[in-house]
Enzyme design. Sequence first.
Site, PDB file in Angstrom:
ATOM      1  N   HIS A 203       0.826  -1.204   0.000  1.00  0.00           N
ATOM      2  CA  HIS A 203       0.000   0.000   0.000  1.00  0.00           C
ATOM      3  C   HIS A 203       0.866   1.262   0.000  1.00  0.00           C
ATOM      4  O   HIS A 203       0.374   2.348  -0.313  1.00  0.00           O
ATOM      5  CB  HIS A 203      -1.002  -0.002   1.166  1.00  0.00           C
ATOM      6  CG  HIS A 203      -0.409   0.149   2.522  1.00  0.00           C
ATOM      7  ND1 HIS A 203      -0.158  -0.915   3.361  1.00  0.00           N
ATOM      8  CD2 HIS A 203      -0.021   1.247   3.218  1.00  0.00           C
ATOM      9  CE1 HIS A 203       0.347  -0.484   4.501  1.00  0.00           C
ATOM     10  NE2 HIS A 203       0.429   0.826   4.442  1.00  0.00           N
ATOM     11  N   ASP A 232       0.140  -7.471   0.704  1.00  0.00           N
ATOM     12  CA  ASP A 232       0.603  -6.136   1.065  1.00  0.00           C
ATOM     13  C   ASP A 232       2.125  -6.095   1.046  1.00  0.00           C
ATOM     14  O   ASP A 232       2.777  -5.995   2.076  1.00  0.00           O
ATOM     15  CB  ASP A 232       0.063  -5.701   2.429  1.00  0.00           C
ATOM     16  CG  ASP A 232       0.160  -4.183   2.619  1.00  0.00           C
ATOM     17  OD1 ASP A 232       0.599  -3.490   1.683  1.00  0.00           O
ATOM     18  OD2 ASP A 232      -0.213  -3.699   3.709  1.00  0.00           O
ATOM     19  N   GLY A 311       3.142   5.907   9.655  1.00  0.00           N
ATOM     20  CA  GLY A 311       4.520   6.023   9.188  1.00  0.00           C
ATOM     21  C   GLY A 311       5.315   4.755   9.381  1.00  0.00           C
ATOM     22  O   GLY A 311       6.370   4.576   8.785  1.00  0.00           O
ATOM     23  N   SER A 313       4.222   1.815   8.481  1.00  0.00           N
ATOM     24  CA  SER A 313       3.897   0.902   7.390  1.00  0.00           C
ATOM     25  C   SER A 313       5.131   0.545   6.584  1.00  0.00           C
ATOM     26  O   SER A 313       5.929   1.419   6.223  1.00  0.00           O
ATOM     27  CB  SER A 313       2.874   1.543   6.454  1.00  0.00           C
ATOM     28  OG  SER A 313       1.576   1.364   6.929  1.00  0.00           O
ATOM     29  N   SER A 328       2.022  -4.015   8.004  1.00  0.00           N
ATOM     30  CA  SER A 328       0.899  -3.602   7.160  1.00  0.00           C
ATOM     31  C   SER A 328       0.063  -2.522   7.828  1.00  0.00           C
ATOM     32  O   SER A 328      -0.147  -1.449   7.269  1.00  0.00           O
ATOM     33  CB  SER A 328       0.018  -4.811   6.825  1.00  0.00           C
ATOM     34  OG  SER A 328      -1.113  -4.430   6.074  1.00  0.00           O
TER      35      SER A 328
END
Length: 357
Positions: A203, A232, A311, A313, A328
């Site tokens: 993402h 992801d 942040g 991720s 994720s």
Amino acid sequence: MRRNSRARLSLSLLLVAGALGLGATPATAADVHSAAPATAAIPSASAYALDAAVERTLGADTAGTYLDSRTGKLVVTVTTGRAEEQARATGATVRRVARSAAQLDAAMKALEAEAKITGTSWGIDPRTNQVAVEADSSVSARDMARLEAVAKRLGGAVSISRVPGVFDREVLGGGAIYGGGSRCSAAFNVTKGGARYFVTAGHCTNISANWSASSGGPVIGVREGTSFPTNDYGIVRYTDGSSPAGTVDLHNGSSQDITSAANAVVGQAIRKSGSTTKVTSGTVTAVNVTVNYSDGPVYGMVRTTACSAGGDSGGAHFAGTVALGIHSGSSGCSGTSGSAIHQPVVEALSAYGVSVY
């Protein structure tokens, strides 16, 4: 049991090496599952190997494996005498349970078909021999009633708990790797054919083709693959000529060397390193997890109790020298407890034909 009903999350033990040198790593989540142990151990290399051997040997004849928090030994759940004999032959501790892999898989399919509600996640917790469902604060009373009705019909195969916050991908406008006006974290540096890359959340790589190490800074890498939703993960090729170290930043002036990659085991301890919450710790509470984000579901994930925030991720989940996952999202963090979700890194490495170094 198969850790992913879509056959994407295998339990083969993949030995690789390395991590990331961008000061970015994993992320986290929000609320400790009620069944989570007070303490957790890090599996030995032999435990990861045994986990993979059990999967290959028993397949659907096991209802899952987990790490005993008291002994540190791998426990294999089985429903038949034949499976018990086979599991004992591998050297594992064996526990008989009521529900088979097929029954748990059927419960997952029922939830997918009848209760696919944004703000929910579910996965297998072999310690309770159930599908463990979490519903965040955005799930309405009406949808909770619908979820509970499906669970009741499944006769105890499903447990439901509420978590604070809202399940979301944890991208933040603003530090560690930047693209498209957003900030994410990098997970692990990887290589293929002499070329250098890093893996991060899909993402994140959906947002931008070009990535920098500082806000508004020069491009250090270009996207070469991305997959979200459903999966992801994404991959970025270094284009600045750099050769970053294969370590995870511990945000205290030191780093953690990574020498292999494996799939996480329920009950084990993990650490997460991310550009926002830095290094946090937690326990793996479920595998084969489905998360229903607002912009689409992801499958075959792993749920932990580490804390994270926007942040984080794309950051790294790891245990000792073993790379486990790419952060994720989560529903936030309550005190020191989270509900962090990670994409198994083994799947991403296999998809792109790369290895950590």
